[in-house]
Design an enzyme around this catalytic site. Sequence first.
Site, PDB file in Angstrom:
ATOM      1  N   THR A 162       0.827  -1.218   0.000  1.00  0.00           N
ATOM      2  CA  THR A 162       0.000   0.000   0.000  1.00  0.00           C
ATOM      3  C   THR A 162       0.860   1.266   0.000  1.00  0.00           C
ATOM      4  OG1 THR A 162      -0.421  -0.413   2.353  1.00  0.00           O
ATOM      5  CG2 THR A 162      -2.198  -0.880   0.855  1.00  0.00           C
ATOM      6  N   ARG A 198      -8.681  -7.117  -2.382  1.00  0.00           N
ATOM      7  CA  ARG A 198      -9.805  -7.777  -1.720  1.00  0.00           C
ATOM      8  C   ARG A 198     -10.702  -6.781  -1.001  1.00  0.00           C
ATOM      9  NH1 ARG A 198      -5.505 -10.398  -1.139  1.00  0.00           N
ATOM     10  NH2 ARG A 198      -5.296 -12.380  -2.135  1.00  0.00           N
ATOM     11  N   GLN A 217       1.860 -12.828  -0.168  1.00  0.00           N
ATOM     12  CA  GLN A 217       0.531 -12.967  -0.751  1.00  0.00           C
ATOM     13  C   GLN A 217       0.380 -12.019  -1.943  1.00  0.00           C
ATOM     14  OE1 GLN A 217      -1.082 -12.044   3.352  1.00  0.00           O
ATOM     15  NE2 GLN A 217      -2.725 -13.336   2.605  1.00  0.00           N
ATOM     16  N   HIS A 272       0.012 -16.298  -4.248  1.00  0.00           N
ATOM     17  CA  HIS A 272      -1.147 -15.992  -5.088  1.00  0.00           C
ATOM     18  C   HIS A 272      -0.758 -15.722  -6.534  1.00  0.00           C
ATOM     19  CE1 HIS A 272      -3.447 -14.679  -1.205  1.00  0.00           C
ATOM     20  NE2 HIS A 272      -3.459 -15.976  -1.384  1.00  0.00           N
ATOM     21  N   CYS A 290      -3.721 -15.199 -27.379  1.00  0.00           N
ATOM     22  CA  CYS A 290      -2.523 -15.945 -27.762  1.00  0.00           C
ATOM     23  C   CYS A 290      -2.249 -15.774 -29.251  1.00  0.00           C
ATOM     24  CB  CYS A 290      -2.756 -17.416 -27.429  1.00  0.00           C
ATOM     25  SG  CYS A 290      -1.454 -18.526 -27.950  1.00  0.00           S
TER      26      CYS A 290
HETATM   27 ZN   LIG Z   1      -2.543 -20.480 -27.234  1.00  0.00          ZN
END
Ligand SMILES: [Zn+2]
Length: 260
Positions: free
Chosen positions: A28, A36, A102, A120, A153
């Site tokens: 922060t 969250r 986290q 995470h 992609c």
């Molecule tokens: Zn792909």
Amino acid sequence: MDELMQHAAQLLTQAQHAVALTGAGLSTPSGIPDFRSRETGLWENYDPMEIATFQVFRRRPADFFNWIRPLARQMFEAQPNPAHHALAHLQQAGRVQQIITQNIDGLHQRAGAQHVIELHGDIFTGTCVSCYTIYHSAEFQAEFIDAGRIPTCPHCGGIIKPNVILFGEALPVHALLAARRAVANCDVLLIAGSSLEVAPAADLPMLARSRQARLIIVNQGPTYMDEYCEVLIRDDVAVALPMIAARCLPDRAADRFSSG
Ligand SMILES: [Zn+2]
């Protein structure tokens, strides 16, 4: 307050294997909100608990990417703060052996920390959901952040999912096991910028405690582990961690630290 800093520094200096566990509060001061929290102000129309889910990613990818775009933009632009630098220096000086976070913003690494366990995931890589090719953010940043499109992609056209663990998604097993192993073997656990409300970070201090590790908590709000810790510092991590680091690093390292 100085006695608390001194006590924390003493524990780290005497530790054989100190581990740091960090959460949203560490970033922060770098301007990154806790995603969250509903009170971040970033998303007036979204409740992160409802949108940062794998179900929304699969069914309503445009909503998902509109939600994560401002967060990603902030993380791409953010700089490490004095708390990140303090932990990196503590690790380089051998006072902290392992950093577990986290956070998904990569700021520990950008401050110079090594081998950070990211519970995470991270926002700087993404995986094609169709062919599983892994991309670095530089490859989709312009399309995603600047042009506001869903990143796809180039090989197969599949959507590229940021390698961030969403609500309802399993945690990365490798990272989780590595974190448990580190914590099970630590003699000091430094918890910084985490209110310990989200598993598995919430469970790790209890594991440390069951192995007789001594706990240091640096957090502005209360945590359920406060009564079990040896040193409790209710202060800004960007103020407290540099003070602790300066008290347990050798003089030369401390000089370099305070000047940088
Ligand atoms: Zn792909």
